[in-house]
Design a protein around this motif. Structure first.
Motif, PDB file in Angstrom:
ATOM      1  N   LEU A 107       0.845  -1.195   0.000  1.00 23.49           N
ATOM      2  CA  LEU A 107       0.000   0.000   0.000  1.00 23.49           C
ATOM      3  C   LEU A 107       0.880   1.244   0.000  1.00 23.49           C
ATOM      4  CD1 LEU A 107      -2.849   1.326   0.305  1.00 23.49           C
ATOM      5  CD2 LEU A 107      -2.410   1.329   2.765  1.00 23.49           C
ATOM      6  N   ASP A 108       0.620   2.164  -0.920  1.00 24.32           N
ATOM      7  CA  ASP A 108       1.290   3.457  -0.954  1.00 24.32           C
ATOM      8  C   ASP A 108       0.255   4.494  -0.536  1.00 24.32           C
ATOM      9  OD1 ASP A 108       2.909   5.590  -1.346  1.00 24.32           O
ATOM     10  OD2 ASP A 108       3.057   5.411  -3.521  1.00 24.32           O
ATOM     11  N   PRO A 109       0.281   4.935   0.741  1.00 23.70           N
ATOM     12  CA  PRO A 109      -0.765   5.839   1.243  1.00 23.70           C
ATOM     13  C   PRO A 109      -0.963   7.052   0.337  1.00 23.70           C
ATOM     14  CG  PRO A 109       0.650   5.133   3.037  1.00 23.70           C
ATOM     15  CD  PRO A 109       1.296   4.652   1.773  1.00 23.70           C
ATOM     16  N   GLY A 110      -2.220   7.353   0.079  1.00 32.58           N
ATOM     17  CA  GLY A 110      -2.555   8.492  -0.764  1.00 32.58           C
ATOM     18  C   GLY A 110      -2.653   8.169  -2.236  1.00 32.58           C
ATOM     19  N   THR A 111      -2.209   6.974  -2.629  1.00 32.97           N
ATOM     20  CA  THR A 111      -2.273   6.560  -4.032  1.00 32.97           C
ATOM     21  C   THR A 111      -3.503   5.683  -4.243  1.00 32.97           C
ATOM     22  OG1 THR A 111       0.132   6.581  -4.200  1.00 32.97           O
ATOM     23  CG2 THR A 111      -1.066   5.330  -5.874  1.00 32.97           C
ATOM     24  N   PRO A 112      -4.285   5.941  -5.297  1.00 28.32           N
ATOM     25  CA  PRO A 112      -5.474   5.099  -5.545  1.00 28.32           C
ATOM     26  C   PRO A 112      -5.094   3.626  -5.686  1.00 28.32           C
ATOM     27  CG  PRO A 112      -5.523   7.061  -6.916  1.00 28.32           C
ATOM     28  CD  PRO A 112      -4.162   7.029  -6.269  1.00 28.32           C
ATOM     29  N   VAL A 113      -5.956   2.768  -5.182  1.00 35.52           N
ATOM     30  CA  VAL A 113      -5.741   1.319  -5.255  1.00 35.52           C
ATOM     31  C   VAL A 113      -6.939   0.717  -5.981  1.00 35.52           C
ATOM     32  CG1 VAL A 113      -5.320  -0.790  -3.933  1.00 35.52           C
ATOM     33  CG2 VAL A 113      -4.470   1.398  -3.079  1.00 35.52           C
ATOM     34  N   PRO A 114      -6.915   0.663  -7.304  1.00 32.88           N
ATOM     35  CA  PRO A 114      -8.089   0.176  -8.030  1.00 32.88           C
ATOM     36  C   PRO A 114      -8.378  -1.299  -7.807  1.00 32.88           C
ATOM     37  CG  PRO A 114      -6.252   0.586  -9.526  1.00 32.88           C
ATOM     38  CD  PRO A 114      -5.846   1.137  -8.201  1.00 32.88           C
ATOM     39  N   VAL A 115      -7.331  -2.109  -7.592  1.00 32.65           N
ATOM     40  CA  VAL A 115      -7.499  -3.549  -7.388  1.00 32.65           C
ATOM     41  C   VAL A 115      -6.654  -3.956  -6.183  1.00 32.65           C
ATOM     42  CG1 VAL A 115      -7.328  -5.852  -8.404  1.00 32.65           C
ATOM     43  CG2 VAL A 115      -7.792  -3.877  -9.873  1.00 32.65           C
ATOM     44  N   MET A 116      -7.230  -4.766  -5.300  1.00 34.74           N
ATOM     45  CA  MET A 116      -6.503  -5.221  -4.109  1.00 34.74           C
ATOM     46  C   MET A 116      -7.075  -6.549  -3.656  1.00 34.74           C
ATOM     47  SD  MET A 116      -8.178  -3.076  -0.948  1.00 34.74           S
ATOM     48  CE  MET A 116      -7.675  -4.362   0.216  1.00 34.74           C
ATOM     49  N   ALA A 117      -6.408  -7.154  -2.685  1.00 31.51           N
ATOM     50  CA  ALA A 117      -6.899  -8.389  -2.070  1.00 31.51           C
ATOM     51  C   ALA A 117      -6.869  -8.223  -0.562  1.00 31.51           C
ATOM     52  CB  ALA A 117      -6.057  -9.590  -2.491  1.00 31.51           C
ATOM     53  N   ALA A 118      -7.778  -8.906   0.118  1.00 28.99           N
ATOM     54  CA  ALA A 118      -7.849  -8.850   1.578  1.00 28.99           C
ATOM     55  C   ALA A 118      -8.212 -10.226   2.116  1.00 28.99           C
ATOM     56  CB  ALA A 118      -8.877  -7.814   2.031  1.00 28.99           C
ATOM     57  N   GLY A 119      -7.792 -10.489   3.339  1.00 26.41           N
ATOM     58  CA  GLY A 119      -8.116 -11.749   3.991  1.00 26.41           C
ATOM     59  C   GLY A 119      -7.822 -11.654   5.475  1.00 26.41           C
ATOM     60  N   GLU A 120      -8.003 -12.761   6.164  1.00 29.30           N
ATOM     61  CA  GLU A 120      -7.789 -12.770   7.616  1.00 29.30           C
ATOM     62  C   GLU A 120      -6.314 -12.799   7.990  1.00 29.30           C
ATOM     63  OE1 GLU A 120     -10.002 -15.464  10.128  1.00 29.30           O
ATOM     64  OE2 GLU A 120     -11.370 -15.857   8.462  1.00 29.30           O
ATOM     65  N   GLY A 121      -5.617 -13.853   7.595  1.00 32.33           N
ATOM     66  CA  GLY A 121      -4.289 -14.131   8.115  1.00 32.33           C
ATOM     67  C   GLY A 121      -3.171 -13.469   7.343  1.00 32.33           C
ATOM     68  N   PHE A 122      -2.129 -13.073   8.081  1.00 34.71           N
ATOM     69  CA  PHE A 122      -0.971 -12.461   7.435  1.00 34.71           C
ATOM     70  C   PHE A 122      -0.301 -13.424   6.462  1.00 34.71           C
ATOM     71  CE2 PHE A 122       3.708 -12.387   7.657  1.00 34.71           C
ATOM     72  CZ  PHE A 122       3.927 -11.284   6.846  1.00 34.71           C
ATOM     73  N   GLU A 123      -0.076 -14.684   6.861  1.00 35.72           N
ATOM     74  CA  GLU A 123       0.639 -15.612   5.994  1.00 35.72           C
ATOM     75  C   GLU A 123      -0.160 -15.958   4.746  1.00 35.72           C
ATOM     76  OE1 GLU A 123       2.347 -18.930   8.067  1.00 35.72           O
ATOM     77  OE2 GLU A 123       3.247 -17.632   9.599  1.00 35.72           O
ATOM     78  N   THR A 124      -1.488 -15.970   4.880  1.00 34.30           N
ATOM     79  CA  THR A 124      -2.339 -16.181   3.698  1.00 34.30           C
ATOM     80  C   THR A 124      -2.115 -15.069   2.686  1.00 34.30           C
ATOM     81  OG1 THR A 124      -4.073 -17.459   4.789  1.00 34.30           O
ATOM     82  CG2 THR A 124      -4.740 -16.139   2.904  1.00 34.30           C
ATOM     83  N   MET A 125      -2.149 -13.810   3.169  1.00 32.37           N
ATOM     84  CA  MET A 125      -2.034 -12.678   2.248  1.00 32.37           C
ATOM     85  C   MET A 125      -0.603 -12.519   1.749  1.00 32.37           C
ATOM     86  SD  MET A 125      -5.104 -12.231   2.232  1.00 32.37           S
ATOM     87  CE  MET A 125      -4.984 -11.067   0.860  1.00 32.37           C
ATOM     88  N   ALA A 126       0.384 -12.815   2.596  1.00 36.31           N
ATOM     89  CA  ALA A 126       1.770 -12.746   2.149  1.00 36.31           C
ATOM     90  C   ALA A 126       2.044 -13.810   1.086  1.00 36.31           C
ATOM     91  CB  ALA A 126       2.709 -12.917   3.335  1.00 36.31           C
ATOM     92  N   SER A 127       1.362 -14.946   1.160  1.00 32.13           N
ATOM     93  CA  SER A 127       1.525 -15.989   0.141  1.00 32.13           C
ATOM     94  C   SER A 127       0.976 -15.517  -1.202  1.00 32.13           C
ATOM     95  CB  SER A 127       0.802 -17.269   0.588  1.00 32.13           C
ATOM     96  OG  SER A 127       1.371 -17.775   1.773  1.00 32.13           O
ATOM     97  N   LEU A 128      -0.171 -14.843  -1.182  1.00 26.95           N
ATOM     98  CA  LEU A 128      -0.707 -14.295  -2.434  1.00 26.95           C
ATOM     99  C   LEU A 128       0.237 -13.246  -3.009  1.00 26.95           C
ATOM    100  CD1 LEU A 128      -4.540 -13.929  -1.709  1.00 26.95           C
ATOM    101  CD2 LEU A 128      -3.382 -15.635  -3.124  1.00 26.95           C
TER     102      LEU A 128
END
Length: 349
Positions: free
Chosen positions: A228-249
């Motif tokens: 994430l670059d604060p202040g920069t638009p994020v048109p597409v992103m992913a979210a989930g519960e666990g840190f390791e899940t999201m770090a794997s993606l």
């Protein structure tokens, strides 16, 4: 539990309701219990604090039915204030009870010690994060590599602390262990909390303790953001519960910003950045996070954001990464992404 800790816990238990009103102000009394969301003072009903001793045990003991955590009122002070050492917890307990602090042995280094973090866990989280170091070349990097997670050194959310304080919630015993520190931030990039993962001394796995991963601070609405670059638009992103899940993606899609909300309830309340048009929500194989996924999908839809669920083949995406490999995971994801996103974020196949 040491004698001083036991005595403080007992004294706090004598004033259990007053302690709850001070440190768990988002709760309320119901019969012989104080009801609140969790030990960090979230709103809700899953945590019960016994206000007066009875046949089940002494006053001040609590249990969180949602997480199976339990402890005493020292734990309440530690978590709700975001304190990071027993000395700070004991000092705050003594302040509340109006007990003078024992005279410490004078040491020159004490003159330079910073005062305890101001009440409110974000300050404590920011202090612990500042005391930590970049993960490159540390046990934290070795731990992540062992989980198949390869992240760029520029990931500002991750740090390593070689001796992070850990307190056993059952025995009260304390120790210091190496830990992976992950900052929880808002979409403005400001740290509001953090997650600690205590590690084995050689970095090969988590520490052999009852609960090797704990969070503190203001978590609701915020997350562990990678890319994430604060202040920069994020048109597409992913979210989930666990840190390791999201770090794997992010390992297989390094250009995709991702957020780990740390729990299903926090996933449901994640604040999405401005300009977001498409949201991928990472699911686990079990049903524990279904509520968070459904609620976040609903909120995204109400804001005009297309929400799509990504599903792993095995238990979660870290299982897929470790057991099936990054190439297989990328191929599996390509069929679940919008074609333009697959071309943009996945390596050419």
């Amino acid at each position: 539990m040491t004698a001083s800790a036991s005595e403080l816990a007992r004294r706090l238990g004598e004033h259990a309701e007053a302690v709850c009103r001070e440190y768990l102000s988002n709760g309320h009394r119901s019969g012989n219990h104080w009801i609140v969301g969790d030990v960090r003072n979230a709103r809700g009903r899953s945590m019960h604090v016994r206000l007066k001793a009875n046949a089940k045990g002494p006053a001040g003991k609590w249990v969180d039915e949602a997480t199976a955590e339990y402890g005493d009122l020292l734990d309440v002070i530690e978590a709700s204030c975001g304190l990071v050492g027993f000395r700070e917890v004991a000092d705050e307990a003594r302040r509340f009870l109006a007990i003078p602090r024992p005279e410490p042995q004078s040491r020159p280094s004490d003159i330079q010690r910073q005062p305890a973090a101001a009440r409110g866990s974000p300050d404590a989280a920011r202090r612990l994060f500042a005391m930590s170091q970049p993960i490159a070349g540390t046990l934290a990097e070795r731990y992540l590599t062992g989980r198949g997670i390869l992240l760029a050194a520029r990931e500002r959310a991750l740090r390593f602390h070689p001796g992070c304080y850990y307190r056993d919630l059952v025995t009260g015993e304390t120790q210091t262990l190496p830990a992976l520190i992950a900052a929880v931030t808002g979409i403005d990039g400001r740290i509001t909390g953090l997650q600690r993962t205590w590690l084995a001394p050689d970095g090969n796995g988590k520490a052999q303790i009852a609960d090797p991963r704990r969070s503190l601070g203001h978590l609701l609405g915020n997350g562990i953001w990678l890319g994430l670059d604060p202040g920069t638009p994020v048109p597409v992103m992913a979210a989930g519960e666990g840190f390791e899940t999201m770090a794997s993606l992010r390992t297989v899609m390094p250009a995709l910003p991702v957020a780990a909300a740390t729990s299903a309830n926090h996933l449901a309340g994640l604040i999405l950045p401005p300009g977001c048009r498409r949201l991928y929500i990472a699911a686990d194989a079990d049903a524990a996070g279904r509520h968070g996924i459904e609620r976040l999908s609903q909120r995204a839809g109400e804001s005009g954001i297309l929400a799509l669920v990504l599903r792993p083949q095995l238990g979660d995406f870290n299982d897929d990464l470790r057991h099936l490999g990054p190439a297989h995971l990328a191929a599996w994801l390509s069929d679940q992404l919008v074609p333009d996103d697959a071309r943009l974020f996945l390596p050419p196949g």
